[in-house]
Write a protein that holds these residues in place. Structure first.
Motif, PDB file in Angstrom:
ATOM      1  N   LEU A 384       0.837  -1.215   0.000  1.00  0.00           N
ATOM      2  CA  LEU A 384       0.000   0.000   0.000  1.00  0.00           C
ATOM      3  C   LEU A 384       0.864   1.254   0.000  1.00  0.00           C
ATOM      4  CD1 LEU A 384      -2.714   1.502   0.214  1.00  0.00           C
ATOM      5  CD2 LEU A 384      -2.638   1.150   2.681  1.00  0.00           C
ATOM      6  N   GLN A 385       1.915   1.233   0.824  1.00  0.00           N
ATOM      7  CA  GLN A 385       2.763   2.427   0.901  1.00  0.00           C
ATOM      8  C   GLN A 385       3.548   2.639  -0.399  1.00  0.00           C
ATOM      9  OE1 GLN A 385       2.459   4.698   2.886  1.00  0.00           O
ATOM     10  NE2 GLN A 385       4.311   5.963   2.851  1.00  0.00           N
ATOM     11  N   ALA A 386       3.894   1.540  -1.066  1.00  0.00           N
ATOM     12  CA  ALA A 386       4.601   1.668  -2.349  1.00  0.00           C
ATOM     13  C   ALA A 386       3.690   2.264  -3.409  1.00  0.00           C
ATOM     14  CB  ALA A 386       5.120   0.309  -2.798  1.00  0.00           C
ATOM     15  N   PHE A 387       2.411   2.043  -3.275  1.00  0.00           N
ATOM     16  CA  PHE A 387       1.449   2.642  -4.206  1.00  0.00           C
ATOM     17  C   PHE A 387       1.174   4.090  -3.831  1.00  0.00           C
ATOM     18  CE2 PHE A 387      -2.932   3.667  -5.433  1.00  0.00           C
ATOM     19  CZ  PHE A 387      -2.869   3.454  -6.799  1.00  0.00           C
ATOM     20  N   ARG A 388       1.084   4.326  -2.525  1.00  0.00           N
ATOM     21  CA  ARG A 388       0.762   5.683  -2.052  1.00  0.00           C
ATOM     22  C   ARG A 388       1.915   6.658  -2.293  1.00  0.00           C
ATOM     23  NH1 ARG A 388      -1.763   9.060   1.842  1.00  0.00           N
ATOM     24  NH2 ARG A 388      -0.237   9.961   3.263  1.00  0.00           N
ATOM     25  N   SER A 449      30.097   3.633  -5.246  1.00  0.00           N
ATOM     26  CA  SER A 449      29.284   3.123  -4.122  1.00  0.00           C
ATOM     27  C   SER A 449      27.795   3.162  -4.454  1.00  0.00           C
ATOM     28  CB  SER A 449      29.541   3.970  -2.870  1.00  0.00           C
ATOM     29  OG  SER A 449      29.014   5.263  -3.038  1.00  0.00           O
ATOM     30  N   ASN A 450      27.494   3.254  -5.736  1.00  0.00           N
ATOM     31  CA  ASN A 450      26.080   3.432  -6.084  1.00  0.00           C
ATOM     32  C   ASN A 450      25.416   2.158  -6.582  1.00  0.00           C
ATOM     33  OD1 ASN A 450      27.273   3.185  -8.546  1.00  0.00           O
ATOM     34  ND2 ASN A 450      26.342   5.004  -9.466  1.00  0.00           N
ATOM     35  N   ARG A 451      26.048   1.023  -6.385  1.00  0.00           N
ATOM     36  CA  ARG A 451      25.442  -0.234  -6.862  1.00  0.00           C
ATOM     37  C   ARG A 451      24.886  -1.066  -5.722  1.00  0.00           C
ATOM     38  NH1 ARG A 451      25.373  -0.015 -12.586  1.00  0.00           N
ATOM     39  NH2 ARG A 451      26.670   1.800 -12.907  1.00  0.00           N
ATOM     40  N   ALA A 452      24.984  -0.577  -4.535  1.00  0.00           N
ATOM     41  CA  ALA A 452      24.480  -1.334  -3.384  1.00  0.00           C
ATOM     42  C   ALA A 452      23.896  -0.363  -2.377  1.00  0.00           C
ATOM     43  CB  ALA A 452      25.622  -2.135  -2.749  1.00  0.00           C
ATOM     44  N   GLY A 453      23.116  -0.892  -1.477  1.00  0.00           N
ATOM     45  CA  GLY A 453      22.486  -0.035  -0.484  1.00  0.00           C
ATOM     46  C   GLY A 453      21.032   0.226  -0.823  1.00  0.00           C
ATOM     47  N   THR A 454      20.395   0.959   0.047  1.00  0.00           N
ATOM     48  CA  THR A 454      18.961   1.200  -0.089  1.00  0.00           C
ATOM     49  C   THR A 454      18.686   2.681   0.082  1.00  0.00           C
ATOM     50  OG1 THR A 454      18.585  -0.972   0.859  1.00  0.00           O
ATOM     51  CG2 THR A 454      16.713   0.508   0.815  1.00  0.00           C
ATOM     52  N   VAL A 455      17.760   3.172  -0.701  1.00  0.00           N
ATOM     53  CA  VAL A 455      17.440   4.601  -0.692  1.00  0.00           C
ATOM     54  C   VAL A 455      15.941   4.768  -0.435  1.00  0.00           C
ATOM     55  CG1 VAL A 455      17.560   6.729  -2.061  1.00  0.00           C
ATOM     56  CG2 VAL A 455      19.305   4.970  -2.362  1.00  0.00           C
ATOM     57  N   ARG A 456      15.598   5.850   0.223  1.00  0.00           N
ATOM     58  CA  ARG A 456      14.182   6.143   0.436  1.00  0.00           C
ATOM     59  C   ARG A 456      13.964   7.645   0.355  1.00  0.00           C
ATOM     60  NH1 ARG A 456      13.313   5.209   7.008  1.00  0.00           N
ATOM     61  NH2 ARG A 456      14.232   7.205   7.643  1.00  0.00           N
ATOM     62  N   ALA A 457      12.701   8.035   0.253  1.00  0.00           N
ATOM     63  CA  ALA A 457      12.350   9.452   0.201  1.00  0.00           C
ATOM     64  C   ALA A 457      11.495   9.794   1.410  1.00  0.00           C
ATOM     65  CB  ALA A 457      11.588   9.755  -1.082  1.00  0.00           C
ATOM     66  N   VAL A 458      11.634  11.028   1.867  1.00  0.00           N
ATOM     67  CA  VAL A 458      10.841  11.488   3.016  1.00  0.00           C
ATOM     68  C   VAL A 458      10.161  12.789   2.623  1.00  0.00           C
ATOM     69  CG1 VAL A 458      10.877  12.124   5.458  1.00  0.00           C
ATOM     70  CG2 VAL A 458      12.560  10.481   4.569  1.00  0.00           C
ATOM     71  N   PHE A 459       8.853  12.848   2.835  1.00  0.00           N
ATOM     72  CA  PHE A 459       8.107  14.071   2.537  1.00  0.00           C
ATOM     73  C   PHE A 459       7.145  14.333   3.685  1.00  0.00           C
ATOM     74  CE2 PHE A 459       4.562  16.397   0.480  1.00  0.00           C
ATOM     75  CZ  PHE A 459       5.269  17.482  -0.010  1.00  0.00           C
ATOM     76  N   HIS A 460       7.305  15.467   4.323  1.00  0.00           N
ATOM     77  CA  HIS A 460       6.455  15.808   5.482  1.00  0.00           C
ATOM     78  C   HIS A 460       6.431  14.672   6.504  1.00  0.00           C
ATOM     79  CE1 HIS A 460       4.015  19.054   3.092  1.00  0.00           C
ATOM     80  NE2 HIS A 460       5.292  19.337   3.220  1.00  0.00           N
ATOM     81  N   GLN A 461       7.591  14.194   6.853  1.00  0.00           N
ATOM     82  CA  GLN A 461       7.776  13.137   7.850  1.00  0.00           C
ATOM     83  C   GLN A 461       7.264  11.757   7.393  1.00  0.00           C
ATOM     84  OE1 GLN A 461       6.473  16.307   9.460  1.00  0.00           O
ATOM     85  NE2 GLN A 461       8.701  16.612   9.374  1.00  0.00           N
ATOM     86  N   GLU A 462       6.724  11.677   6.181  1.00  0.00           N
ATOM     87  CA  GLU A 462       6.264  10.366   5.703  1.00  0.00           C
ATOM     88  C   GLU A 462       7.343   9.744   4.827  1.00  0.00           C
ATOM     89  OE1 GLU A 462       2.372  10.288   3.996  1.00  0.00           O
ATOM     90  OE2 GLU A 462       2.590   8.213   3.309  1.00  0.00           O
ATOM     91  N   VAL A 463       7.633   8.485   5.070  1.00  0.00           N
ATOM     92  CA  VAL A 463       8.718   7.853   4.318  1.00  0.00           C
ATOM     93  C   VAL A 463       8.172   6.881   3.279  1.00  0.00           C
ATOM     94  CG1 VAL A 463      10.419   8.075   6.173  1.00  0.00           C
ATOM     95  CG2 VAL A 463       9.040   6.014   6.000  1.00  0.00           C
ATOM     96  N   SER A 464       8.883   6.830   2.157  1.00  0.00           N
ATOM     97  CA  SER A 464       8.514   5.873   1.109  1.00  0.00           C
ATOM     98  C   SER A 464       9.019   4.489   1.498  1.00  0.00           C
ATOM     99  CB  SER A 464       9.156   6.286  -0.206  1.00  0.00           C
ATOM    100  OG  SER A 464      10.556   6.065  -0.152  1.00  0.00           O
ATOM    101  N   VAL A 465       8.600   3.494   0.734  1.00  0.00           N
ATOM    102  CA  VAL A 465       9.183   2.160   0.886  1.00  0.00           C
ATOM    103  C   VAL A 465      10.620   2.232   0.377  1.00  0.00           C
ATOM    104  CG1 VAL A 465       9.102  -0.201   0.012  1.00  0.00           C
ATOM    105  CG2 VAL A 465       6.983   0.955   0.660  1.00  0.00           C
ATOM    106  N   PRO A 466      11.605   1.761   1.150  1.00  0.00           N
ATOM    107  CA  PRO A 466      12.998   1.801   0.679  1.00  0.00           C
ATOM    108  C   PRO A 466      13.173   1.017  -0.623  1.00  0.00           C
ATOM    109  CG  PRO A 466      12.901   1.292   3.015  1.00  0.00           C
ATOM    110  CD  PRO A 466      11.498   1.206   2.498  1.00  0.00           C
ATOM    111  N   PHE A 467      14.046   1.522  -1.466  1.00  0.00           N
ATOM    112  CA  PHE A 467      14.251   0.909  -2.783  1.00  0.00           C
ATOM    113  C   PHE A 467      15.726   0.574  -2.934  1.00  0.00           C
ATOM    114  CE2 PHE A 467      14.356   0.511  -7.366  1.00  0.00           C
ATOM    115  CZ  PHE A 467      13.079   0.101  -7.707  1.00  0.00           C
ATOM    116  N   SER A 468      16.007  -0.695  -3.180  1.00  0.00           N
ATOM    117  CA  SER A 468      17.391  -1.148  -3.264  1.00  0.00           C
ATOM    118  C   SER A 468      18.053  -0.701  -4.562  1.00  0.00           C
ATOM    119  CB  SER A 468      17.439  -2.671  -3.162  1.00  0.00           C
ATOM    120  OG  SER A 468      18.744  -3.124  -3.411  1.00  0.00           O
ATOM    121  N   LEU A 469      19.334  -0.333  -4.440  1.00  0.00           N
ATOM    122  CA  LEU A 469      20.096   0.044  -5.631  1.00  0.00           C
ATOM    123  C   LEU A 469      20.596  -1.183  -6.394  1.00  0.00           C
ATOM    124  CD1 LEU A 469      22.132   2.983  -4.089  1.00  0.00           C
ATOM    125  CD2 LEU A 469      20.472   3.173  -5.942  1.00  0.00           C
ATOM    126  N   LYS A 470      20.471  -2.336  -5.766  1.00  0.00           N
ATOM    127  CA  LYS A 470      20.921  -3.564  -6.407  1.00  0.00           C
ATOM    128  C   LYS A 470      20.058  -3.850  -7.633  1.00  0.00           C
ATOM    129  CE  LYS A 470      21.021  -8.476  -5.311  1.00  0.00           C
ATOM    130  NZ  LYS A 470      20.524  -9.463  -4.339  1.00  0.00           N
TER     131      LYS A 470
END
Lengths: 481, 165
Positions: A384-388, A449-470
């Protein structure tokens, strides 16, 4: 020469800017949820809370219209006593009260509207068989009139769609003639053109979508690209061009259901099939049809929408996509669709279908909610959060990452991008979301260092589902498990 | 007369315009549910793979189960319809039959220069067209920009030669 140079520079800047603006205008993203059949406020509030601003629902023509055609009645009058709109009125009221724009799809047909017997292979769906275009148009007129915003205090509805997946025998017939040649596109064209005129005569600002096409052809289904070519009187798969026939198709928006037999980059193996990785083929055909003047609609470039897309989740469906992967696929499907130039993306659907002891692959567990005993008992899935708040990130070159997303409020503002490193989330950049909430940017990070790890976005204290760089390989999947 | 520094500025502006154009943001239920899965040949190409409606994915509903569903309102009827609709299909016709390409399991995502994952273009020309198209900048406009930039560069070079002699 200096003056000439200045003029040239200005001209180029304007042209370059115009290209960017024109592109941006078509690059918005609005999400929706399709086939919401429940009819209670909670359901629609959940659709809205999922970040969607549109909702797609069935208009059951055969239930609203009388079972047998009366000798004397006015099918174009929504207030004719032979119509029963009660359930649809409630649905539309609930949808608009939740701030959603409804898209009404007319499905089924009363038996008296069919011009041939419904395919007996599908006794319950009773697919319409060559329905009389005039009768569908009359119903379309009554439907648009009822929801014109000036009738009985009912809300305004602006989006209408005749029928569902007319390239599938289970939903529309006939598909082929006795020689095996597709006939459904021509039959559907007549229906669409009449329906279009009727709905637009109520309000020229109404929008008519052609019915969404199913992704694959087979012995009982016309492949969508072939269907679209025939519908639009075009020929040529690689280089679409108009046929010699005199032909116009009336539609404002083209609709596709690009269910994937793999992940969100998957391309169909059939040349005329259209899965999520093949949307470009359809865009190319639409552009050629527009250029050839085949499409008569409100837009110079006919927009393509996706009003159905999803995968079953593993849990509850044992044949579904594992939830962690599905979270990624959900966000990425929205991104890929947007990247293909599609501005509207609908997820099918809000809640899982009831299993009822049937095989899992016969039912759809693709909801944003696990189904409970009641709507109130439904539970949100992790997707749901990945859609939202769809968000993706990919390596870019050797020392940058590309991020893209849309914030849940679909509003402008600054979005923080964070990367998980050394046991905590660290800010790596800020991205300005446009007025529709869309944001994208390349962010430089430490080289290599950009081929591994996980990234997410934050907007108004709400966080997205983390997305892997792999990187992930595509893998086979069944949309419905 | 245009000075050398003015030429440099002009060329820089032209290059910025051209580059800016490139850097513009990218533009932006026969076998019921089995119908949504494409018939894909297996690794031997014999076609018994994922989603083959002639495989083991067909659904049977016995009479009792069907009666229960049929009596269970519209949701039940839809489920029954879907289940009933699922059965062995006829051999594929020409309409949309699989072209015999292998399934997607070998499709490794390929990172592009801007980090987005793109379909692999088949050739240089296609790659170039795709890049221009993805930039949202029309191809003819791009050619105009490049031609003007080259022309201005040539003028600048000629003037430099003139002033040197």
């Amino acid at each position: 020469l200096r003056r000439l140079a200045a003029i040239l520079v200005s001209l180029i800047s304007i042209l370059a800017g115009w290209g960017t603006i024109a592109n941006s205008a078509s690059a918005g993203l609005i999400t929706g949820v399709s086939y919401v059949s429940e009819n209670d406020p909670t359901t629609f509030n959940r659709v809205s809370a999922a970040g969607a601003s549109m909702v797609h629902g069935w208009v059951r023509w055969h239930l609203i219209a009388p079972e047998t055609e009366p000798d004397s009645w006015n099918p174009r009058d929504p207030e004719d006593p032979n119509y029963d709109w009660a359930a649809l009125d409630t649905w539309v009221n609930n949808a608009t009260s939740a701030g959603l724009k409804p898209l009404l799809q007319v499905y089924y047909a009363p038996e008296w509207a069919n011009r041939c017997p419904s395919n007996p292979k599908y006794p319950v769906t009773k697919p319409p068989c060559d329905p009389d275009p005039r009768k569908l148009a009359d119903f379309g007129f009554a439907l648009a009139k009822r929801y014109d915003g000036n009738t009985l205090g009912l809300p305004k509805v602006s989006y209408f769609q005749p029928q569902n997946e007319p390239n599938l025998a289970v939903f529309f017939g006939p598909q082929f003639n006795s020689k095996g040649q597709p006939v459904s596109p021509g039959i559907y064209r007549s229906l669409l053109n009449r329906f279009y005129d009727a709905v637009k005569s109520v309000d020229p600002n109404n929008k008519v979508l052609s019915a969404g096409l199913a992704p694959n052809g087979n012995s009982s289904a016309v492949a969508p690209l072939q269907f679209a070519r025939k519908l639009l009187c075009m020929t040529g798969r690689a280089n679409p061009r108009p046929t010699a026939a005199k032909c116009t198709v009336k539609l404002d928006i083209f609709d596709m259901h690009p269910y994937s037999s793999g992940g969100p980059t998957h391309k169909a193996s059939g040349a005329d099939n259209v899965q999520i990785g093949d949307l470009g083929k359809l865009k190319k055909l639409l552009a050629a049809a527009d250029k050839a003047g085949r499409i008569k609609g409100d837009y110079k470039r006919t927009p393509l929408w996706v009003t159905e897309m999803s995968w079953d989740s593993k849990g509850p469906d044992p044949g579904g996509v594992p939830m962690n992967l599905l979270k990624r696929w959900t966000s990425e499907a929205i991104y890929r669709t947007w990247k293909a130039g599609v501005g509207r993306f609908f997820w099918y659907s809000l809640r899982d279908q009831a299993h009822n002891g049937l095989p899992w692959n016969a039912t759809a567990q693709s909801g944003l909610y696990f189904r409970g005993e009641t709507v109130e008992g439904d539970r949100a899935k992790p997707i749901l959060q990945a859609f939202r708040f769809p968000f993706v990130s990919f390596p870019s070159g050797k020392k940058a990452i590309f991020v893209w997303g849309r914030n849940p409020q679909s509003k402008g503002g600054w979005v923080t991008v964070q990367r998980y490193r050394n046991g905590r989330w660290q800010k790596i950049g800020m991205v300005k979301a446009d007025s529709g909430g869309l944001f994208r940017r390349h962010i430089r990070i430490k080289r290599g260092s950009n081929r591994a790890g996980t990234v997410r976005a934050v907007f108004h204290q709400e966080v997205s589902v983390p997305f892997s760089l792999k990187r992930f390989r595509d893998r086979p999947a069944r949309p419905f498990g | 007369m245009l000075s050398l520094s003015a030429n440099k500025i002009l060329i820089a502006l032209l290059m910025c315009a051209a580059f800016g154009a490139f850097a513009a943001p990218a533009a932006s239920a026969s076998s019921a549910l089995d119908q949504y899965v494409e018939e894909i040949p297996d690794t031997t190409g014999d076609g018994a793979g994922l989603g083959n409606s002639k495989g083991n994915n067909t659904v049977k509903v016995d009479k009792k189960q069907a009666e229960i569903l049929a009596a269970a309102g519209e949701d039940g009827q839809i489920l029954l319809a879907i289940a009933n609709a699922t059965g062995p299909s006829d051999p594929p016709s020409g309409a949309g039959a699989s072209s015999g390409e292998p399934g997607g399991s070998d499709q490794m995502e390929a990172g592009t220069a801007n980090g987005q994952i793109a379909e692999r273009p088949s050739g240089l020309g296609e790659s170039f067209s795709a890049a221009v198209s993805a930039s949202g900048f029309s191809f003819p406009l791009f050619l105009v920009v490049v031609a003007i930039a080259l022309a201005m560069g040539a003028i600048a070079w000629l003037r430099r030669q003139d002033s040197a002699t």
